[in-house]
Motif scaffolding. Structure first.
Motif, short mmCIF file in Angstrom:
data_model
loop_
_atom_site.label_atom_id
_atom_site.label_comp_id
_atom_site.label_asym_id
_atom_site.label_seq_id
_atom_site.Cartn_x
_atom_site.Cartn_y
_atom_site.Cartn_z
N GLU A 75 3.73 17.31 -17.18
CA GLU A 75 4.89 17.70 -18.00
C GLU A 75 6.20 17.39 -17.29
O GLU A 75 7.19 18.13 -17.44
N CYS A 76 6.19 16.33 -16.51
CA CYS A 76 7.40 15.86 -15.81
C CYS A 76 8.00 16.95 -14.90
O CYS A 76 9.21 16.97 -14.67
N ARG A 77 7.15 17.86 -14.40
CA ARG A 77 7.65 18.93 -13.53
C ARG A 77 7.82 18.48 -12.08
O ARG A 77 8.38 19.21 -11.27
N LEU A 78 7.26 17.33 -11.72
CA LEU A 78 7.37 16.84 -10.36
C LEU A 78 7.41 15.33 -10.38
O LEU A 78 6.99 14.69 -11.35
N PRO A 79 7.90 14.72 -9.32
CA PRO A 79 8.03 13.26 -9.32
C PRO A 79 6.67 12.58 -9.27
O PRO A 79 5.76 13.00 -8.57
N VAL A 80 6.53 11.51 -10.05
CA VAL A 80 5.32 10.70 -10.07
C VAL A 80 5.72 9.25 -9.78
O VAL A 80 6.50 8.65 -10.53
N TYR A 81 5.19 8.71 -8.70
CA TYR A 81 5.50 7.35 -8.28
C TYR A 81 4.27 6.46 -8.49
O TYR A 81 3.18 6.93 -8.77
N PHE A 82 4.48 5.16 -8.32
CA PHE A 82 3.47 4.19 -8.71
C PHE A 82 3.31 3.11 -7.65
O PHE A 82 4.30 2.60 -7.11
N HIS A 83 2.06 2.80 -7.32
CA HIS A 83 1.77 1.66 -6.45
C HIS A 83 0.84 0.72 -7.19
O HIS A 83 -0.17 1.13 -7.76
N SER A 84 1.17 -0.56 -7.16
CA SER A 84 0.48 -1.54 -7.99
C SER A 84 0.04 -2.75 -7.17
O SER A 84 0.74 -3.20 -6.27
N ARG A 85 -1.16 -3.25 -7.49
CA ARG A 85 -1.57 -4.60 -7.16
C ARG A 85 -2.08 -5.23 -8.45
O ARG A 85 -2.69 -4.55 -9.27
N GLN A 86 -1.85 -6.51 -8.60
CA GLN A 86 -2.19 -7.18 -9.85
C GLN A 86 -2.85 -8.53 -9.58
O GLN A 86 -2.94 -8.98 -8.45
N GLY A 87 -3.29 -9.16 -10.65
CA GLY A 87 -3.83 -10.50 -10.55
C GLY A 87 -5.16 -10.61 -9.84
O GLY A 87 -5.58 -11.70 -9.46
N GLY A 88 -5.84 -9.49 -9.64
CA GLY A 88 -7.11 -9.50 -8.94
C GLY A 88 -7.04 -9.05 -7.50
O GLY A 88 -8.05 -8.99 -6.80
N MET A 89 -5.84 -8.70 -7.04
CA MET A 89 -5.66 -8.23 -5.67
C MET A 89 -5.97 -6.73 -5.57
O MET A 89 -5.70 -5.97 -6.50
N LEU A 90 -6.53 -6.31 -4.43
CA LEU A 90 -6.79 -4.91 -4.15
C LEU A 90 -5.86 -4.43 -3.04
O LEU A 90 -5.58 -5.17 -2.09
#
Length: 356
Positions: free
Chosen positions: A319-334
């Motif tokens: 419910e947007c009560r705390l910060p949520v960040y994102f880490h991404s790999r794409q294209g087949g990378m882990l």
């Protein structure tokens, strides 16, 4: 029971046999091809039939016809092929027919690549076809879970009369691990008294979704929504790892969750109190998992093999009560565990392990 060294795709196929699947319709597409190959070799030995459709569209409608007779049926594909099945998925959901559908993700849009990806999260969890509908989506992260969740998928499909999706990726599908081939657990499922038998008047209702009367149309839509609400209330599944005293959470599923677990252990070895929530059902998304932590965490980092999809459901869950960040790999990378840990330290202004 026995243990075998087997590919994830083959574990899915073996589980389908143990679950009583008698019919498979599909079209080969990497990185899911081993599923149809394995079943073509082994399912006929157990009284089943495998038929390669002329394409993915034909295959999903073959599943429709088979499911209408009450048979346990499965299809499998990868991202572009799964896209072609979407009209059929909507029809299956509306006709309330139990079918298990496997999607071993490719990476990227278009033809894509064969490396591990989670770019089909939106398509699978938000109803990739037309109309207001949802299907159960299970996300294994090990070869054993590829087997176990496939067994469970057939029972869930019959219990709720709905398509159930197994969402994997090229890493999970191609990797070989030791898998224990368990017998199907005894479960009590509703009688299939709705099936089409081929005799006029025998079926209790038509296997169809067409409705020209708007009043009846609304009744049908409300009935489907009630069913989806029941699913949301009763079928949320997840795993927690070192969450009891966690100040931070990593959220990941499938292949990404495997690496995130190692990240949690490394972070804790350096005094950083981080835990992991791994959604097992991507729909219904396990909102209940986050309830105890919404008001005591300092923040969340989602790790995904896409451009940012599950993060939307995580934000809604807290419910947007705390910060949520994102880490991404794409294209087949882990991602590596160090990479995830560095991102965690960066976004929450923590001393990185090299500096501790």
């Amino acid at each position: 029971m026995s243990k075998v060294l087997i590919k994830g795709n083959e574990a899915i196929a073996e589980a389908a046999i143990h679950a009583g699947c008698k019919l498979f319709f599909g079209y080969p597409i990497t990185p899911s091809t081993e599923i149809v190959e394995y079943l073509a070799k082994h399912l006929p030995k157990h009284g089943g039939t495998v038929l390669q459709g002329e394409d993915e569209i034909a295959s999903i409608y073959m599943c429709y016809g088979a499911a209408a007779t009450g048979a346990r049926v499965m299809t499998a594909s990868s991202s572009p092929g799964y896209s072609l099945k979407q009209e059929g998925m909507s029809y299956l959901a509306a006709a309330e027919l139990p079918v298990v559908v496997v999607n071993i993700n490719r990476s990227g849009p278009g033809l894509g690549g064969l490396g591990p990806s989670q770019a089909d999260y939106f398509q699978c969890t938000k109803g990739g076809g037309h109309g207001d509908y949802r299907v159960i989506v299970l996300a294994p992260s090990t070869g054993q879970e590829m087997y176990d969740y496939t067994m469970a998928a057939f029972d869930l499909a019959d219990k709720y009369r709905t398509p159930v999706v197994i969402l994997g990726d090229g890493f999970l599908g191609q990797m070989m691990e030791t898998v224990e081939l368990k017998d199907r657990p005894a479960v009590e499922l509703p009688a299939k008294d709705w099936v089409a038998t081929g005799c006029r008047g025998r079926a209790k209702r038509k296997i169809a979704s067409y409705c020209l009367t708007i009043e009846i149309g609304e009744v049908n839509c409300l009935r489907w929504q009630d069913k989806f609400a029941k699913l949301q209330a009763t079928e949320q599944r997840w795993e927690e790892f070192h969450t009891q005293d966690a100040e931070y959470l990593i959220v990941g599923y499938g292949s990404a969750a495997r690496i995130a677990k190692s990240t949690v252990l490394k972070a804790r070895a350096h005094g950083i109190k981080v835990g992991l929530i791994r959604p097992v059902t991507l729909w219904p998304f396990p909102v209940k998992a986050f309830i105890p932590y919404k008001d005591k965490l300092k923040g969340i980092l989602t790790v995904e093999l896409n451009a940012g999809q599950m993060i939307e459901d995580v934000k809604l869950a807290v419910e947007c009560r705390l910060p949520v960040y994102f880490h991404s790999r794409q294209g087949g990378m882990l991602p590596s565990e160090n990479e995830i840990l560095d991102k965690l330290c960066q976004v929450f202004n923590l001393p990185c392990p090299q500096e501790v």
